[in-house]
Design a protein around this motif. Structure first.
Motif, PDB file in Angstrom:
ATOM      1  N   ALA A 268       0.141   5.367   0.930  1.00 36.70           N
ATOM      2  CA  ALA A 268       1.359   5.398   1.748  1.00 36.70           C
ATOM      3  C   ALA A 268       1.073   5.011   3.189  1.00 36.70           C
ATOM      4  O   ALA A 268       1.877   4.341   3.840  1.00 36.70           O
ATOM      5  N   GLY A 269      -0.078   5.432   3.698  1.00 38.95           N
ATOM      6  CA  GLY A 269      -0.380   5.165   5.096  1.00 38.95           C
ATOM      7  C   GLY A 269      -1.060   3.834   5.344  1.00 38.95           C
ATOM      8  O   GLY A 269      -1.069   3.341   6.476  1.00 38.95           O
ATOM      9  N   ALA A 270      -1.634   3.234   4.299  1.00 37.44           N
ATOM     10  CA  ALA A 270      -2.453   2.032   4.484  1.00 37.44           C
ATOM     11  C   ALA A 270      -1.739   0.889   5.200  1.00 37.44           C
ATOM     12  O   ALA A 270      -2.368   0.189   6.012  1.00 37.44           O
ATOM     13  N   PRO A 271      -0.436   0.633   4.961  1.00 37.21           N
ATOM     14  CA  PRO A 271       0.201  -0.484   5.669  1.00 37.21           C
ATOM     15  C   PRO A 271       0.373  -0.261   7.168  1.00 37.21           C
ATOM     16  O   PRO A 271       0.549  -1.229   7.919  1.00 37.21           O
ATOM     17  N   VAL A 272       0.320   0.990   7.621  1.00 40.78           N
ATOM     18  CA  VAL A 272       0.580   1.288   9.036  1.00 40.78           C
ATOM     19  C   VAL A 272      -0.602   0.899   9.916  1.00 40.78           C
ATOM     20  O   VAL A 272      -0.443   0.322  11.005  1.00 40.78           O
ATOM     21  N   TYR A 273      -1.808   1.201   9.455  1.00 35.39           N
ATOM     22  CA  TYR A 273      -2.963   1.161  10.355  1.00 35.39           C
ATOM     23  C   TYR A 273      -3.392  -0.243  10.788  1.00 35.39           C
ATOM     24  O   TYR A 273      -3.868  -0.390  11.926  1.00 35.39           O
ATOM     25  N   PRO A 274      -3.273  -1.275   9.959  1.00 36.68           N
ATOM     26  CA  PRO A 274      -3.600  -2.611  10.488  1.00 36.68           C
ATOM     27  C   PRO A 274      -2.766  -3.003  11.704  1.00 36.68           C
ATOM     28  O   PRO A 274      -3.235  -3.784  12.545  1.00 36.68           O
ATOM     29  N   ARG A 275      -1.555  -2.467  11.839  1.00 37.02           N
ATOM     30  CA  ARG A 275      -0.741  -2.771  13.012  1.00 37.02           C
ATOM     31  C   ARG A 275      -1.346  -2.181  14.285  1.00 37.02           C
ATOM     32  O   ARG A 275      -1.041  -2.625  15.393  1.00 37.02           O
ATOM     33  N   ILE A 276      -2.200  -1.174  14.112  1.00 38.57           N
ATOM     34  CA  ILE A 276      -2.865  -0.558  15.254  1.00 38.57           C
ATOM     35  C   ILE A 276      -4.207  -1.235  15.519  1.00 38.57           C
ATOM     36  O   ILE A 276      -4.810  -1.031  16.570  1.00 38.57           O
ATOM     37  N   GLY A 277      -4.676  -2.053  14.580  1.00 39.51           N
ATOM     38  CA  GLY A 277      -5.948  -2.746  14.758  1.00 39.51           C
ATOM     39  C   GLY A 277      -7.023  -2.363  13.766  1.00 39.51           C
ATOM     40  O   GLY A 277      -8.161  -2.854  13.861  1.00 39.51           O
ATOM     41  N   PHE A 278      -6.707  -1.505  12.793  1.00 37.23           N
ATOM     42  CA  PHE A 278      -7.697  -1.083  11.813  1.00 37.23           C
ATOM     43  C   PHE A 278      -7.873  -2.150  10.731  1.00 37.23           C
ATOM     44  O   PHE A 278      -6.910  -2.775  10.276  1.00 37.23           O
ATOM     45  N   ARG A 279      -9.131  -2.314  10.306  1.00 32.89           N
ATOM     46  CA  ARG A 279      -9.477  -3.226   9.222  1.00 32.89           C
ATOM     47  C   ARG A 279      -9.922  -2.415   8.012  1.00 32.89           C
ATOM     48  O   ARG A 279     -10.716  -1.475   8.145  1.00 32.89           O
ATOM     49  N   PRO A 280      -9.474  -2.778   6.810  1.00 32.53           N
ATOM     50  CA  PRO A 280      -9.893  -2.044   5.614  1.00 32.53           C
ATOM     51  C   PRO A 280     -11.337  -2.346   5.235  1.00 32.53           C
ATOM     52  O   PRO A 280     -11.832  -3.451   5.454  1.00 32.53           O
ATOM     53  N   ASN A 281     -12.010  -1.353   4.685  1.00 30.78           N
ATOM     54  CA  ASN A 281     -13.325  -1.571   4.086  1.00 30.78           C
ATOM     55  C   ASN A 281     -13.306  -1.053   2.652  1.00 30.78           C
ATOM     56  O   ASN A 281     -12.520  -1.531   1.852  1.00 30.78           O
ATOM     57  N   SER A 282     -14.098  -0.087   2.302  1.00 28.70           N
ATOM     58  CA  SER A 282     -14.236   0.280   0.894  1.00 28.70           C
ATOM     59  C   SER A 282     -12.981   0.913   0.305  1.00 28.70           C
ATOM     60  O   SER A 282     -12.387   1.818   0.900  1.00 28.70           O
ATOM     61  N   PRO A 283     -12.560   0.471  -0.894  1.00 28.35           N
ATOM     62  CA  PRO A 283     -11.591   1.261  -1.651  1.00 28.35           C
ATOM     63  C   PRO A 283     -12.186   2.643  -1.958  1.00 28.35           C
ATOM     64  O   PRO A 283     -13.394   2.775  -2.183  1.00 28.35           O
ATOM     65  N   ILE A 284     -11.334   3.656  -1.944  1.00 32.19           N
ATOM     66  CA  ILE A 284     -11.750   5.021  -2.257  1.00 32.19           C
ATOM     67  C   ILE A 284     -11.007   5.469  -3.510  1.00 32.19           C
ATOM     68  O   ILE A 284      -9.793   5.306  -3.606  1.00 32.19           O
ATOM     69  N   HIS A 285     -11.755   6.038  -4.459  1.00 29.86           N
ATOM     70  CA  HIS A 285     -11.149   6.608  -5.666  1.00 29.86           C
ATOM     71  C   HIS A 285     -11.229   8.127  -5.548  1.00 29.86           C
ATOM     72  O   HIS A 285     -12.317   8.688  -5.392  1.00 29.86           O
ATOM     73  N   PHE A 286     -10.083   8.788  -5.621  1.00 32.68           N
ATOM     74  CA  PHE A 286     -10.041  10.250  -5.584  1.00 32.68           C
ATOM     75  C   PHE A 286      -9.958  10.788  -7.022  1.00 32.68           C
ATOM     76  O   PHE A 286      -9.119  10.325  -7.799  1.00 32.68           O
ATOM     77  N   TYR A 287     -10.836  11.748  -7.312  1.00 30.89           N
ATOM     78  CA  TYR A 287     -10.856  12.360  -8.640  1.00 30.89           C
ATOM     79  C   TYR A 287     -10.743  13.872  -8.519  1.00 30.89           C
ATOM     80  O   TYR A 287     -11.320  14.488  -7.610  1.00 30.89           O
ATOM     81  N   GLY A 288     -10.012  14.466  -9.466  1.00 29.37           N
ATOM     82  CA  GLY A 288      -9.997  15.895  -9.652  1.00 29.37           C
ATOM     83  C   GLY A 288     -10.575  16.225 -11.021  1.00 29.37           C
ATOM     84  O   GLY A 288     -10.855  15.318 -11.822  1.00 29.37           O
ATOM     85  N   LEU A 289     -10.725  17.500 -11.302  1.00 31.23           N
ATOM     86  CA  LEU A 289     -11.174  17.889 -12.636  1.00 31.23           C
ATOM     87  C   LEU A 289     -10.096  17.620 -13.661  1.00 31.23           C
ATOM     88  O   LEU A 289      -8.912  17.852 -13.398  1.00 31.23           O
ATOM     89  N   ALA A 290     -10.483  17.131 -14.819  1.00 25.84           N
ATOM     90  CA  ALA A 290      -9.536  16.931 -15.914  1.00 25.84           C
ATOM     91  C   ALA A 290      -9.051  18.283 -16.404  1.00 25.84           C
ATOM     92  O   ALA A 290      -9.760  19.297 -16.334  1.00 25.84           O
TER      93      ALA A 290
END
Length: 266
Positions: free
Chosen positions: A243-265
């Protein structure tokens, strides 16, 4: 910096920032650096303060599988749930291809995606927004307002966010935490924290009924502006949800690694 270097920076920033945040919440929090695994677990009801991540670079499929299983065992021993944050760029190609099967075998379920981001901040005027005034968090009531905004934004019961922040001296004194106010009503929030020569952006949230008005971007700019002015730091990092990812490049942030979030099954 290269892409891999920024991804390493991103996971190191998580480990350093979360050390301070979980120890603020729980003096005997589980804070350990094991071979290939970083544990930052407050074991409180605020799920984001219960965190494990894999470390190291070029990690192969066999090692990733072993570390995912070890991480899942640590998570099962805790009272409250949390997330394993996995930075994709730290894995080799074989490990990336096998990741889904490795996570399932370890008893982990994919929860949601994220993205590491970094920026070299340029000098900028003090941020303004026509609807908002900005207030630095300095009182217990303001900390609760900050917690409640995060609970509403992420769909948590209010008591869970409050378990993560209520009574915190860190958020009143160490963080450059700001509320965006419409009149007397807090509608958005963001914070920066000085972490190992960077400003780390944390817990950006907007009340869902006030979204899509530029409030999150405005209050994030304010937290960065004040953090940079106070510390002199010009490098910033963050971890963005989808949800937040589109906002930050407008401030000057560049994306790097994708992050995968996991919980216990289940």
């Amino acid at each position: 910096m290269t892409g891999l270097t920024e991804s390493v920076e991103s996971v190191q920033q998580l480990a350093a920032a979360w050390r301070a945040m979980v120890l603020d919440r729980e003096a005997d929090a589980d804070v350990r650096d094991l071979p290939g695994i970083s544990v930052r677990w407050a074991d409180c009801r605020f799920v984001f303060w219960n965190c494990i991540t894999l470390t190291g670079t070029g990690t192969g499929a066999e090692a990733v599988g072993q570390r995912l299983s070890q991480a899942a065992d640590i998570m099962r021993a805790k009272k409250y749930p949390g997330f394993l944050w996995l930075f994709e760029d730290l894995l080799d190609d074989e490990a990336r291809s096998a990741l889904r099967a490795s996570a399932e075998q370890a008893g982990l379920r994919y929860a949601f995606p994220g993205r590491g981001m970094a920026a070299d901040l340029l000098p900028a005027p003090e941020p303004v927004h026509p609807d908002l005034t900005f207030t630095r968090v300095t009182t217990d009531a303001q900390v609760l307002a900050y917690a409640d905004l995060n609970s509403r934004a992420y769909g948590f019961p209010l008591e869970e966010g409050r378990d993560g922040l209520a009574g915190s001296a860190f958020w009143k004194n160490e963080a450059y935490a700001y509320l965006g106010m419409r009149g007397d009503t807090p509608v958005t929030c963001a914070a920066t924290v000085a972490v190992e020569g960077r400003l780390f952006v944390a817990l950006v949230a907007t009340d869902p009924q006030w979204e899509r008005r530029g409030y999150g971007e405005a209050v994030t700019r304010k937290a960065l502006y004040e953090g940079a002015r106070a510390t002199g730091l010009t490098r910033a990092t963050l971890h963005a949800t989808a949800a937040g990812a589109p906002v930050y490049p407008r401030i000057g942030f560049r994306p790097n690694s994708p992050i995968h979030f996991y919980g216990l099954a289940d």
